[in-house]
Design a protein around this motif. Sequence first.
Motif, PDB file in Angstrom:
ATOM      1  N   ASP A 101       0.807  -1.206   0.000  1.00 23.78           N
ATOM      2  CA  ASP A 101       0.000   0.000   0.000  1.00 23.78           C
ATOM      3  C   ASP A 101       0.839   1.254   0.000  1.00 23.78           C
ATOM      4  O   ASP A 101       0.381   2.315  -0.409  1.00 23.78           O
ATOM      5  N   ARG A 102       2.069   1.158   0.491  1.00 23.52           N
ATOM      6  CA  ARG A 102       2.913   2.331   0.601  1.00 23.52           C
ATOM      7  C   ARG A 102       4.352   1.885   0.813  1.00 23.52           C
ATOM      8  O   ARG A 102       4.619   0.737   1.140  1.00 23.52           O
ATOM      9  N   ILE A 103       5.259   2.821   0.613  1.00 27.23           N
ATOM     10  CA  ILE A 103       6.651   2.557   0.932  1.00 27.23           C
ATOM     11  C   ILE A 103       6.831   2.667   2.438  1.00 27.23           C
ATOM     12  O   ILE A 103       6.398   3.646   3.058  1.00 27.23           O
ATOM     13  N   ILE A 104       7.450   1.666   3.021  1.00 23.86           N
ATOM     14  CA  ILE A 104       7.704   1.649   4.459  1.00 23.86           C
ATOM     15  C   ILE A 104       9.151   2.056   4.691  1.00 23.86           C
ATOM     16  O   ILE A 104      10.061   1.541   4.042  1.00 23.86           O
ATOM     17  N   ARG A 105       9.353   2.987   5.610  1.00 26.42           N
ATOM     18  CA  ARG A 105      10.696   3.468   5.911  1.00 26.42           C
ATOM     19  C   ARG A 105      11.020   3.143   7.369  1.00 26.42           C
ATOM     20  O   ARG A 105      10.262   3.474   8.278  1.00 26.42           O
ATOM     21  N   ILE A 106      12.168   2.510   7.573  1.00 31.14           N
ATOM     22  CA  ILE A 106      12.531   1.966   8.881  1.00 31.14           C
ATOM     23  C   ILE A 106      13.771   2.674   9.412  1.00 31.14           C
ATOM     24  O   ILE A 106      14.828   2.652   8.771  1.00 31.14           O
ATOM     25  N   PRO A 107      13.671   3.298  10.583  1.00 32.76           N
ATOM     26  CA  PRO A 107      14.850   3.946  11.187  1.00 32.76           C
ATOM     27  C   PRO A 107      15.798   2.913  11.770  1.00 32.76           C
ATOM     28  O   PRO A 107      15.384   1.949  12.411  1.00 32.76           O
ATOM     29  N   VAL A 108      17.084   3.125  11.537  1.00 33.18           N
ATOM     30  CA  VAL A 108      18.121   2.187  11.950  1.00 33.18           C
ATOM     31  C   VAL A 108      19.067   2.872  12.930  1.00 33.18           C
ATOM     32  O   VAL A 108      19.452   4.028  12.731  1.00 33.18           O
ATOM     33  N   VAL A 109      19.430   2.159  13.981  1.00 26.70           N
ATOM     34  CA  VAL A 109      20.523   2.605  14.839  1.00 26.70           C
ATOM     35  C   VAL A 109      21.623   1.567  14.754  1.00 26.70           C
ATOM     36  O   VAL A 109      21.384   0.361  14.897  1.00 26.70           O
ATOM     37  N   VAL A 110      22.833   2.009  14.448  1.00 27.85           N
ATOM     38  CA  VAL A 110      23.990   1.126  14.332  1.00 27.85           C
ATOM     39  C   VAL A 110      24.854   1.302  15.578  1.00 27.85           C
ATOM     40  O   VAL A 110      25.401   2.384  15.813  1.00 27.85           O
ATOM     41  N   HIS A 111      24.929   0.242  16.374  1.00 24.23           N
ATOM     42  CA  HIS A 111      25.751   0.254  17.586  1.00 24.23           C
ATOM     43  C   HIS A 111      27.110  -0.359  17.249  1.00 24.23           C
ATOM     44  O   HIS A 111      27.194  -1.565  16.984  1.00 24.23           O
ATOM     45  N   ILE A 112      28.148   0.436  17.234  1.00 26.57           N
ATOM     46  CA  ILE A 112      29.492  -0.072  16.969  1.00 26.57           C
ATOM     47  C   ILE A 112      30.106  -0.485  18.306  1.00 26.57           C
ATOM     48  O   ILE A 112      30.454   0.362  19.129  1.00 26.57           O
ATOM     49  N   ILE A 113      30.207  -1.788  18.529  1.00 29.12           N
ATOM     50  CA  ILE A 113      30.812  -2.325  19.750  1.00 29.12           C
ATOM     51  C   ILE A 113      32.244  -2.719  19.381  1.00 29.12           C
ATOM     52  O   ILE A 113      32.456  -3.728  18.697  1.00 29.12           O
ATOM     53  N   HIS A 114      33.213  -1.915  19.790  1.00 23.02           N
ATOM     54  CA  HIS A 114      34.584  -2.129  19.315  1.00 23.02           C
ATOM     55  C   HIS A 114      35.533  -2.374  20.486  1.00 23.02           C
ATOM     56  O   HIS A 114      35.222  -2.107  21.651  1.00 23.02           O
ATOM     57  N   ASN A 115      36.713  -2.867  20.151  1.00 25.16           N
ATOM     58  CA  ASN A 115      37.749  -3.125  21.159  1.00 25.16           C
ATOM     59  C   ASN A 115      39.000  -2.310  20.873  1.00 25.16           C
ATOM     60  O   ASN A 115      40.116  -2.720  21.211  1.00 25.16           O
ATOM     61  N   THR A 116      38.833  -1.157  20.254  1.00 24.08           N
ATOM     62  CA  THR A 116      39.947  -0.264  19.944  1.00 24.08           C
ATOM     63  C   THR A 116      40.161   0.679  21.123  1.00 24.08           C
ATOM     64  O   THR A 116      39.309   1.527  21.399  1.00 24.08           O
ATOM     65  N   ALA A 117      41.266   0.507  21.830  1.00 21.90           N
ATOM     66  CA  ALA A 117      41.505   1.268  23.059  1.00 21.90           C
ATOM     67  C   ALA A 117      41.451   2.773  22.820  1.00 21.90           C
ATOM     68  O   ALA A 117      40.922   3.522  23.639  1.00 21.90           O
ATOM     69  N   ASP A 118      41.996   3.208  21.700  1.00 24.44           N
ATOM     70  CA  ASP A 118      41.921   4.618  21.328  1.00 24.44           C
ATOM     71  C   ASP A 118      40.615   4.833  20.577  1.00 24.44           C
ATOM     72  O   ASP A 118      40.532   4.631  19.367  1.00 24.44           O
ATOM     73  N   SER A 119      39.579   5.238  21.290  1.00 27.68           N
ATOM     74  CA  SER A 119      38.259   5.375  20.687  1.00 27.68           C
ATOM     75  C   SER A 119      38.206   6.457  19.626  1.00 27.68           C
ATOM     76  O   SER A 119      37.251   6.515  18.837  1.00 27.68           O
ATOM     77  N   SER A 124      24.560  -1.071  24.639  1.00 27.17           N
ATOM     78  CA  SER A 124      23.869  -0.057  23.854  1.00 27.17           C
ATOM     79  C   SER A 124      22.624  -0.671  23.233  1.00 27.17           C
ATOM     80  O   SER A 124      22.710  -1.704  22.558  1.00 27.17           O
ATOM     81  N   TYR A 125      21.476  -0.036  23.471  1.00 27.52           N
ATOM     82  CA  TYR A 125      20.209  -0.560  22.967  1.00 27.52           C
ATOM     83  C   TYR A 125      19.208   0.575  22.873  1.00 27.52           C
ATOM     84  O   TYR A 125      19.121   1.419  23.766  1.00 27.52           O
ATOM     85  N   TRP A 126      18.483   0.643  21.770  1.00 26.42           N
ATOM     86  CA  TRP A 126      17.350   1.554  21.636  1.00 26.42           C
ATOM     87  C   TRP A 126      16.089   0.721  21.487  1.00 26.42           C
ATOM     88  O   TRP A 126      16.153  -0.404  20.979  1.00 26.42           O
ATOM     89  N   PRO A 127      14.942   1.221  21.916  1.00 22.99           N
ATOM     90  CA  PRO A 127      13.718   0.404  21.928  1.00 22.99           C
ATOM     91  C   PRO A 127      13.446  -0.256  20.576  1.00 22.99           C
ATOM     92  O   PRO A 127      13.367   0.416  19.545  1.00 22.99           O
ATOM     93  N   SER A 128      13.292  -1.577  20.585  1.00 20.88           N
ATOM     94  CA  SER A 128      13.149  -2.323  19.336  1.00 20.88           C
ATOM     95  C   SER A 128      11.765  -2.215  18.735  1.00 20.88           C
ATOM     96  O   SER A 128      11.531  -2.731  17.636  1.00 20.88           O
ATOM     97  N   ASN A 129      10.828  -1.549  19.425  1.00 24.80           N
ATOM     98  CA  ASN A 129       9.543  -1.253  18.804  1.00 24.80           C
ATOM     99  C   ASN A 129       9.551   0.120  18.132  1.00 24.80           C
ATOM    100  O   ASN A 129       8.529   0.578  17.628  1.00 24.80           O
ATOM    101  N   ARG A 130      10.735   0.755  18.107  1.00 23.55           N
ATOM    102  CA  ARG A 130      10.866   2.059  17.446  1.00 23.55           C
ATOM    103  C   ARG A 130      12.035   2.107  16.464  1.00 23.55           C
ATOM    104  O   ARG A 130      12.066   2.977  15.597  1.00 23.55           O
TER     105      ARG A 130
END
Length: 443
Positions: A81-99, A186-192
């Motif tokens: 019925d329409r184009i659905i657009r989904i917001p994404v959050v990318v959580h970069i979980i890294h082990n680089t001491a120098d952030s 790191s987590y943002w609400p998965s219903n949003r």
Amino acid sequence: MSPENKQSYYFCKKPLLCGFLLCLLSISTTWAQRVRDCAFSPVYQQHVQKIKGAAVRRQAFEDSIQAFVEQRKNRGGRTADRIIRIPVVVHIIHNTADSNRIGGTGNANISVAQIESQIRVLNEDYRRQEGTRGYNTNPVGADMEIEFYLANRDPNGNPTNGIVRRYRNQAVYNIQSDLETVSALSYWPSNRYLNIWVLPDIRNYLGYGQFPASTAVEGLDAYYEDFPQTDGVFIAHQYFGDTGNLADEAYSYGRTLTHEVGHWLGLIHTWGDEYCGTDYCDDTPPTESANNTRFCNDRYSTCVSGQSTRNMIENFLDYSPDACMNTFTLDQKNRVRAVLELSPRRRQLVATTNLLEETEKLVLKVYNHPIRTQTITFEATFKGIQPIEYSLLDLQGHVVYSARQSSQPSSIFSISGVHLAPAVYVLRFTAGTETHSTRLVVQ
């Protein structure tokens, strides 16, 4: 395969993606020795112990999907019925001491360019975009009419670029035990939001995507409703996007995430995760097993009365190398649309995406003008998903603020965190090839 097994987690030791409820790919350093078998995960066993009647719940969800699809077909409506657009959050979980060190060989703290390349690939694949690797001429090939963009508002309503970086001194993660540990960082609400966690490495696998939660059945818990904090995709950083710090050219086009997000949207492997199994999509040929090779050579199955049929190795839900993949089908699209209606968190995510209606041409509107605060809020409406850039300039042409994002829909934007002396400024906004400027007064 039993109904209970049908809703299991899979660990898929090999390319592209993994199983029905979650997808995992192996990361063996010696590719020739990789074993392309899938086995039921101990994680699944742990989860079903927490869910009463999981097999019944899963089968009821499948039945409701099929009924919804048939209903739509019978009334002769459009697939979408329409184009659905989904917001994404990318959580970069890294082990680089120098952030502060971002990008570069061997660095799990990957660059913005690598992140943006993955969002672009998702949109190319899910929109069947001409002139890209995501395009196909298959007669049953579908534009999924789903677009993805990096979130521009965080859960508290503050401006964001949709990227969160967290340091943890851990090089390899175990899907069987570390999902909650990662989500706790790191987590943002998965219903949003669609949460995507990008990790330094995953033991034995490339990634994992959580299958959608189903609706409730009287007397039973809704399947997966108890696991919102892990609802999303986990992926090793070396297989994320098509530019930057990538591990293997066979899986360097960003299709690992395309496949994983397919599972997040409720799609099943084309072979149904068993010999000549079903993915509940009539336009994907019955298939004996996955294309567990590093090649795009034709493969055939004899699942129907001994008749030889070509496997759809180009389907994003096979295990083919990235270069083979370019197809979602019309029935897969119907299935995803059903899931987005019937899965509570997916339905809520789509319903609460507060985007503005697009316009054919770029239009700017500044709120509360003249401005009496240190925050400038404005809306920009334009066509589709576009790379955007906006800046605030004083009348001498000096830039006092600027921001950009690679993939954004029409939305409300804001400028804050900059001391603005009372004066006249110029707001300049670019969406794609269009640029508009407007003057505004800060009092």
